[in-house]
Design an enzyme around this catalytic site. Structure first.
Site, mmCIF file in Angstrom:
data_model
loop_
_atom_site.group_PDB
_atom_site.id
_atom_site.type_symbol
_atom_site.label_atom_id
_atom_site.label_comp_id
_atom_site.label_asym_id
_atom_site.label_seq_id
_atom_site.Cartn_x
_atom_site.Cartn_y
_atom_site.Cartn_z
ATOM 1 N N SER A 166 40.886 33.085 35.047
ATOM 2 C CA SER A 166 42.127 32.684 35.611
ATOM 3 C C SER A 166 42.391 33.597 36.749
ATOM 4 C CB SER A 166 43.268 32.553 34.294
ATOM 5 O OG SER A 166 44.495 31.990 34.858
ATOM 6 N N ARG A 236 58.000 31.226 30.766
ATOM 7 C CA ARG A 236 56.800 31.097 29.897
ATOM 8 C C ARG A 236 56.639 29.974 28.775
ATOM 9 N NH1 ARG A 236 51.928 33.915 29.429
ATOM 10 N NH2 ARG A 236 51.653 34.481 27.470
ATOM 11 N N ASP A 329 41.113 21.878 29.765
ATOM 12 C CA ASP A 329 42.036 22.799 30.670
ATOM 13 C C ASP A 329 42.757 21.738 31.682
ATOM 14 O OD1 ASP A 329 43.242 24.549 32.530
ATOM 15 O OD2 ASP A 329 41.582 25.853 32.403
ATOM 16 N N HIS A 359 43.720 25.621 28.677
ATOM 17 C CA HIS A 359 43.422 26.820 29.673
ATOM 18 C C HIS A 359 43.195 28.000 28.968
ATOM 19 C CE1 HIS A 359 43.231 29.213 33.240
ATOM 20 N NE2 HIS A 359 44.292 29.969 33.172
HETATM 21 C C1 LIG Z 1 51.412 44.203 24.393
HETATM 22 C C2 LIG Z 1 50.884 42.713 24.084
HETATM 23 O O1 LIG Z 1 51.327 42.074 23.170
HETATM 24 S S1 LIG Z 1 49.641 42.356 25.077
HETATM 25 C C3 LIG Z 1 49.072 41.033 24.943
HETATM 26 C C4 LIG Z 1 48.154 40.790 25.996
HETATM 27 N N1 LIG Z 1 48.405 39.386 26.466
HETATM 28 C C5 LIG Z 1 47.412 38.749 27.031
HETATM 29 O O2 LIG Z 1 46.305 39.244 27.180
HETATM 30 C C6 LIG Z 1 47.962 37.599 27.429
HETATM 31 C C7 LIG Z 1 46.783 36.646 27.099
HETATM 32 N N2 LIG Z 1 47.130 36.168 25.767
HETATM 33 C C8 LIG Z 1 47.902 34.978 25.629
HETATM 34 O O3 LIG Z 1 48.333 34.410 26.385
HETATM 35 C C9 LIG Z 1 47.822 34.718 24.031
HETATM 36 O O4 LIG Z 1 48.167 35.721 23.534
HETATM 37 C C10 LIG Z 1 46.730 33.989 23.477
HETATM 38 C C11 LIG Z 1 46.396 32.859 24.495
HETATM 39 C C12 LIG Z 1 45.665 34.734 23.052
HETATM 40 C C13 LIG Z 1 47.359 33.472 22.187
HETATM 41 O O5 LIG Z 1 46.661 32.470 21.733
HETATM 42 P P1 LIG Z 1 46.233 31.859 20.047
HETATM 43 O O6 LIG Z 1 45.722 33.101 19.194
HETATM 44 O O7 LIG Z 1 46.004 30.500 19.893
HETATM 45 O O8 LIG Z 1 48.071 32.018 19.749
HETATM 46 P P2 LIG Z 1 48.892 30.952 19.323
HETATM 47 O O9 LIG Z 1 49.173 30.081 20.766
HETATM 48 O O10 LIG Z 1 48.633 29.874 18.332
HETATM 49 O O11 LIG Z 1 50.334 31.554 19.013
HETATM 50 C C14 LIG Z 1 50.500 32.072 17.791
HETATM 51 C C15 LIG Z 1 51.835 32.546 17.716
HETATM 52 O O12 LIG Z 1 52.621 31.705 17.477
HETATM 53 C C16 LIG Z 1 53.404 31.754 16.254
HETATM 54 N N3 LIG Z 1 53.720 30.344 15.950
HETATM 55 C C17 LIG Z 1 53.001 29.343 15.640
HETATM 56 N N4 LIG Z 1 53.843 28.385 15.251
HETATM 57 C C18 LIG Z 1 55.026 28.588 15.202
HETATM 58 C C19 LIG Z 1 56.103 27.894 14.997
HETATM 59 N N5 LIG Z 1 56.429 26.699 14.826
HETATM 60 N N6 LIG Z 1 57.441 28.695 15.400
HETATM 61 C C20 LIG Z 1 57.382 30.028 15.760
HETATM 62 N N7 LIG Z 1 56.382 30.585 16.149
HETATM 63 C C21 LIG Z 1 54.983 30.080 15.744
HETATM 64 C C22 LIG Z 1 52.576 32.380 15.434
HETATM 65 O O13 LIG Z 1 53.312 33.002 14.156
HETATM 66 C C23 LIG Z 1 51.850 33.464 16.126
HETATM 67 O O14 LIG Z 1 52.922 34.556 16.289
HETATM 68 P P3 LIG Z 1 52.212 35.928 16.808
HETATM 69 O O15 LIG Z 1 51.412 35.621 17.912
HETATM 70 O O16 LIG Z 1 53.415 36.838 17.119
HETATM 71 O O17 LIG Z 1 51.505 36.523 15.719
HETATM 72 N N1 LIG Z 2 47.913 32.840 28.572
HETATM 73 C C1 LIG Z 2 47.323 33.702 29.411
HETATM 74 C C2 LIG Z 2 46.574 32.892 30.586
HETATM 75 C C3 LIG Z 2 47.237 32.696 31.884
HETATM 76 O O1 LIG Z 2 46.057 32.306 32.738
HETATM 77 C C4 LIG Z 2 48.235 34.486 30.132
HETATM 78 O O2 LIG Z 2 49.467 34.863 29.741
HETATM 79 O O3 LIG Z 2 47.654 35.600 30.838
#
Ligand SMILES: CC(=O)SCCNC(=O)CCNC(=O)[C@H](O)C(C)(C)COP(=O)(O)OP(=O)(O)OC[C@H]1O[C@@H](n2cnc3c(N)ncnc32)[C@H](O)[C@@H]1OP(=O)(O)O
Ligand SMILES: N[C@@H](CCO)C(=O)O
Length: 380
Positions: A166, A236, A329, A359
C-alpha cells in the site's frame, strides 16, 4: 558482525525511548534541513526506526521494510509499553522466518510525517511549539529522501530487498526508481504506479471528515488538549470499509445486531459496532495531523511525475521484482499491480494473494507474503 547498537551513527542519533532494548529502537536526526519537492525545507527531520538481526561486515544483508498508512516501525516483536499489539508482520521476521534474522538485518523506519517517533505535525516545529497545521506538504519522494539519509547514516549502500504494501509499496517503488543502484530486490504489495482518481476521492472524503471537526482548528490543535477525534474516527470508518471486501463483511456480520442492541431503537448492527471499534482504536494511537499529511502524500504519488511518464519511470527499475495484489482488493485492484509488473522490465508475472479480506489481505495473509519474500531472496 556488528550488532545494531554498534552500527556507527552520527552524534545526532540516540536512544529512541528510555527503557527500550539498546540499539533496537532508535531515532536518527538529519543535521541539515531536508529540501522538499513542493518547495521549502524541513529543518532537522527525525526518523524513528527499529532493527532486527545484525548488519554483516560487508553490509550486504540489509532489508528495508516500509509500513502502510497507519503502520509504524514495530514490524515484529511482542506488544510492549507504548505499543499494545505485537508487530504487524510478526510472522515474517525472526530466526527461521522468511526474513531470517540469523541472516538478514531488517530495518523499519516510521515514515516522515508520521506520529510514532518520526517528525510530523505533532512534533515541535521551529518555534518550539507543535508544527500542527504549519507542517509542510510532503510527497513520497521527500519521505524516501529522508529514508535514504537514514540508510547513509547506517552505512547501508544498497538494500538486498525493499518491501512494502500500500503506502509502503509506493515508497518501495520510489526507492527502486530514484535509487536503482541501491535496490537489489523489490517486493511491491497491493500498490500502484500512481494514486488513482478513486483513491484520491476516498482520501478526499476522509480529509474533509477530519477538517470538518470543530477541534481541527486548521491543524493547530495539539496545544489545546483536544483533538479532532470525531473527524479522525469518521475517516477511519470510511477507510476501513475500503480496506475490506463486501463478501467478507456480509459473511462475517450480515444483518446481525450487536449483542442485545436493537438497531430499530437506537442500537447498532454488528458491522456498525465493528467500525466503531476500529475508529476508537485508531483515535487512541494516531494523530489526525499525521493522517492528513500522509494521506496528501499518498495522493501525490505518481511515479512518472517529472520523469517522462509512468513507463519511462518504471523502466529505471533494475531490481529483481515481484509485484503482488490481493484478489479481493477493491481499493488497489489487481489491474494496478498488473500495470506495474508489465512496466518493470525485471519483474516476474504479477502474483495473486488469495484472500477474502480485501486490501488488508497484504497484512493478514502473512504466509503468502512470506512465500513471496522467500522466492525473491532465494529463488522459486
Ligand atoms: C499501537 C498499535 O496498535 S500499532 C498497530 C499497527 N497497525 C498497523 O500496522 C496498521 C495495519 N493494521 C491494521 O490495519 C489492522 O490491525 C489489521 C488489518 C491487521 C486488522 O486485521 P484483522 O486481524 O482482520 O482484524 P479485524 O478487522 O478482524 O478486527 C478485529 C478487531 O475487531 C473487533 N471486533 C470484531 N467484531 C466486532 C464487533 N461486532 N464489534 C466491535 N468490535 C469487533 C475484534 O474484537 C478485534 O478487536 P482488537 O483488534 O482490538 O483485538
Ligand atoms: N489497514 C492498513 C492498510 C492501509 O493501506 C493501515 O491502516 O495502515
Amino acid at each position: 558482525m556488528l550488532t545494531p547498537s554498534q552500527v556507527p551513527l552520527p552524534p545526532a542519533s540516540g536512544a529512541w525511548r528510555e527503557g527500550d532494548p539498546p540499539g533496537r529502537r532508535q531515532w536518527y536526526e538529519r543535521e541539515r534541513p531536508l529540501p522538499l519537492e513542493a518547495g521549502g525545507e524541513l529543518p532537522r527531520p527525525r526518523l524513528a526506526f527499529e532493527t532486527w538481526g545484525r548488519l554483516a561486515p560487508d553490509r550486504s544483508n540489509a532489508v528495508l521494510v516500509l509500513h502502510a498508512l497507519t503502520g509504524d516501525s514495530h514490524v515484529a516483536g511482542p506488544a510492549e509499553p507504548g505499543h499494545p499489539t505485537p508487530g504487524w508482520w510478526d510472522e515474517l521476521i525472526g530466526p527461521g522466518r522468511a526474513l531470517d534474522t540469523d541472516r538478514w538485518f531488517v530495518v523499519a523506519p516510521n515514515v516522515l510525517g508520521g506520529c510514532q517517533g518520526s517528525t510530523g505535525p505533532a512534533s515541535p516545529g521551529p518555534s518550539g511549539r507543535h508544527w500542527g497545521g504549519g507542517f509542510p506538504y510532503l510527497t513520497q519522494r521527500d519521505q524516501v529522501a529522508a529514508e535514504a539519509d537514514l540508510a547513509d547514516a547506517l552505512g547501508i549502500d544498497r538494500w538486498a530487498l525493499v518491501v512494502g504494501g500500500s503506502m509502503g509499496g509506493m515508497r518501495a517503488l520510489e526507492w527502486a526508481v530514484s535509487h536503482p543502484e541501491r535496490t537489489d530486490a523489490l517486493l511491491l504489495l497491493a500498490t500502484s504506479a500512481a494514486a488513482s482518481a478513486e483513491q484520491i476521492a476516498w482520501a478526499n472524503i476522509q480529509l474533509h471528515a477530519i477538517r470538518s471537526d470543530p477541534h481541527w482548528l486548521g491543524g493547530h490543535y495539539h496545544h489545546t488538549g483536544r483533538a479532532p477525534h470525531d473527524g479522525l474516527g469518521l475517516a477511519r470508518r470510511l477507510a476501513h470499509v475500503t480496506y475490506r471486501s463486501e463478501p467478507e463483511l456480509q459473511v462475517r456480520f450480515g444483518r446481525s445486531s450487536q449483542g442485545a442492541e436493537d438497531p430499530w431503537s437506537g442500537g447498532r448492527y454488528q458491522v456498525e459496532s465493528y467500525l466503531d471499534h476500529h475508529a476508537a482504536k485508531l483515535v487512541r494511537r494516531f494523530d489526525a495531523g499525521s493522517y492528513v499529511v500522509l494521506s496528501e502524500a499518498m495522493n501525490s504519488h505518481d511515479i512518472g511525475r517529472g520523469r517522462g511518464g509512468t513507463a519511462a519511470a518504471l523502466s529505471r527499475v533494475t531490481a529483481r521484482t515481484l509485484v503482488a495484489g490481493v484478489d479481493s482488493d477493491r481499493l488497489y485492484p489487481p489491474s494496478q499491480q498488473a500495470e506495474l509488473a508489465a512496466g518493470i522490465g525485471t519483474a516476474d508475472a504479477p502474483r495473486v494473494i488469495e484472500s477474502p479480506y480485501g486490501h488488508d489481505g497484504f497484512l493478514i495473509e502473512a504466509e503468502q507474503v512470506a512465500a513471496l519474500v522467500r522466492e525473491l531472496l532465494h529463488g522459486p
